[in-house]
Design a protein around this motif. Structure first.
Motif: not given
Length: 492
Positions: A347-359
């Motif tokens: 879940k922590g990994a997904l949250q960071a990757l979601n932000e990365a893809v949005i950025t």
């Protein structure tokens, strides 16, 4: 702002669809936005509606059309368009240069030479003309004429760094790499800190022929009373070209000088040690760099090093600190995700990757990692497939991007397509680099072709691939050679 400008053009064209000046301006805007189909449609209409007596306007329109066709890789059409422009304004210096370069690309050296020679007639000491004519002569095998033009290039501006960049490029065309490297070094010495072209030229040459660059730097060091800057250049070129063993030696020499023991040099040495899988040294240099400057890049390296050392909690802390210093850093977000993945925190990994893809929605590496997290850690095959299909649809032509595309195709159930994409990537490139072989090995290792994977990684090593961490330790998601690692012989 861009949307407002385009809306303004749209309104003007609604009032008068034949407004060729607005069509030209909107085409230019589309061109700058890399929207080449739209740009071509507008410039075609602009040419159709422009009165024949408006010769200079038409010349500009055909010139823009040529630029668009170049970006679309339709070079014969680009040549036709620039010829149309020159038929209306035969003395346009910039368009003659453009025509010469298009002809060189199309392997038409005689036409190219005539275009560059016309430039020379307009400006008798035109360095661009000398450079173009020299390239055409080299293509025609007229080496002695090319050497004469190289002398004229230098005489035209003997103190400009661009001069020696151009001479270096010509020596590369002549297959005289050591002369090329020496001229690029001269360009570096004449350039200011904001001029990246000489260093980029050296790095590009080093990726193809590191020995030539190394020899030129060693010769320059032997003639220098203060070689610190040369060691710095040498270390960074070796790093950027993937020659980590040589980079390590250069950094060691550089760090023997007190004035060179800066945070950035120590951080670069930490990265070098990581690539060489010298992890305890990497930790030490990383700690020293942060002690001198608690900066974004230093924390990012610290995260990579701690993760490689099997310390995901410390890696996550360092990546979090890096993100605080640069809130838009996709690299920091990806490091946070990788650390969370190592810590079994999907879940922590997904949250960071979601932000990365949005950025950065175009970051295929982040999307591939997110697909892995969905599939392997969160039992969400549907979302994983969506991400793989997203990556499979990309149209980039760099080798890493093609590898991601091929891998995504295979992992989304289209292995035949993936194999064809990788096969085409391997055959399209005239000369494969060591990094290309490594990426190909990743693809075959991850898709079950162990024999082909082993073949590719052996070719990478034979070509000089030196990233020992990637070869013998990296287990990142499905983006490493882990499945074939047992087949490699560790260095003694």
């Amino acid at each position: 702002m861009t949307k407002a400008v385009l809306k303004g053009y749209e309104k003007l064209l609604e009032e008068d669809p034949t407004d060729y000046e607005t069509l030209y301006q909107r085409s230019s805007q589309y061109y700058q936005l890399s929207m080449y189909d739209n740009a071509l449609n507008d410039i075609t209409l602009a040419i159709e509606y422009t009165p024949a007596k408006k010769k200079l306007m038409l010349a500009s329109e055909y010139s823009l059309m040529s630029d668009i066709y170049v970006e679309m890789k339709e070079y014969e059409k680009a040549l036709s368009a620039i010829d149309s422009s020159l038929s209306l304004n035969s003395m346009d210096y910039a368009n003659l240069y453009k025509k010469g370069n298009i002809c060189l690309y199309l392997k038409k050296p005689d036409e190219a030479y005539r275009a560059f020679n016309s430039m020379h007639r307009i400006k008798s000491r035109s360095q661009e003309a000398f450079y173009g004519m020299a390239r055409a002569d080299i293509m025609k095998g007229k080496k002695s004429e090319a050497y004469g033009l190289i002398k004229q290039i230098e005489d035209a501006d003997p103190s400009g760094y661009i001069t020696y960049c151009r001479i270096g490029e010509l020596y590369e065309d002549l297959h005289e790499d050591e002369n090329a490297a020496a001229n690029y070094l001269s360009a570096v010495s004449l350039s200011d800190n904001n001029s990246y072209r000489p260093l980029e030229s050296l790095i590009s040459l080093a990726k193809r022929n590191y020995g030539a660059v190394e020899s030129a730097i060693k010769f320059a060091v032997s003639k220098s009373n203060n070689p610190v800057s040369l060691y710095f250049i040498g270390a960074n070129i070796a790093m950027q070209s993937g020659n980590y063993n040589q980079a390590y030696d250069c950094f060691k020499q550089l760090l023997s000088y007190n004035q060179a023991q800066t945070a950035s040099v120590l951080n670069s040495m930490a990265k070098c040690c990581l690539a060489l899988n010298r992890l305890s040294e990497a930790q030490n240099y990383s700690a020293m760099s942060i002690a001198r400057e608690a900066g974004y890049g230093n924390y990012l390296t610290r995260s990579e090093v701690e993760r490689a050392c099997g310390n995901p909690a410390q890696a996550l802390l360092a990546a979090t600190r890096a993100l605080r210093l640069d809130g838009n850093s996709t690299q920091a977000l990806i490091e946070m995700a990788l650390s969370s993945m190592d810590n079994k925190d999907g879940k922590g990994a997904l949250q960071a990757l979601n932000e990365a893809v949005i950025t950065d929605p175009s970051d295929t590496y982040a999307i591939m990692l997110r697909a892995f997290v969905y599939y392997e850690m969160l039992d969400d095959a549907k979302s994983a497939m969506e991400d793989y299909q997203n990556v499979a649809s990309i149209n980039e032509d760099s080798f890493p991007a093609l590898m991601y595309k091929a891998l995504a195709q295979t992992l989304s159930g289209k292995k035949l397509d993936g194999d064809e994409t990788m096969k085409k990537a391997l055959s399209d490139k005239k000369e494969l680099a060591k990094d290309d072989y490594y990426y190909a090995a990743v693809y075959y290792a991850q898709t079950g072709d162990i024999v082909k994977g082993k073949e590719m990684i052996e070719k990478a090593i034979k070509a000089g691939y030196q990233n020992q961490y990637n070869l013998y330790a990296n287990t990142t998601a499905n983006l490493s050679i882990a499945p074939i690692r047992h087949l490699l012989q560790k260095p003694s």
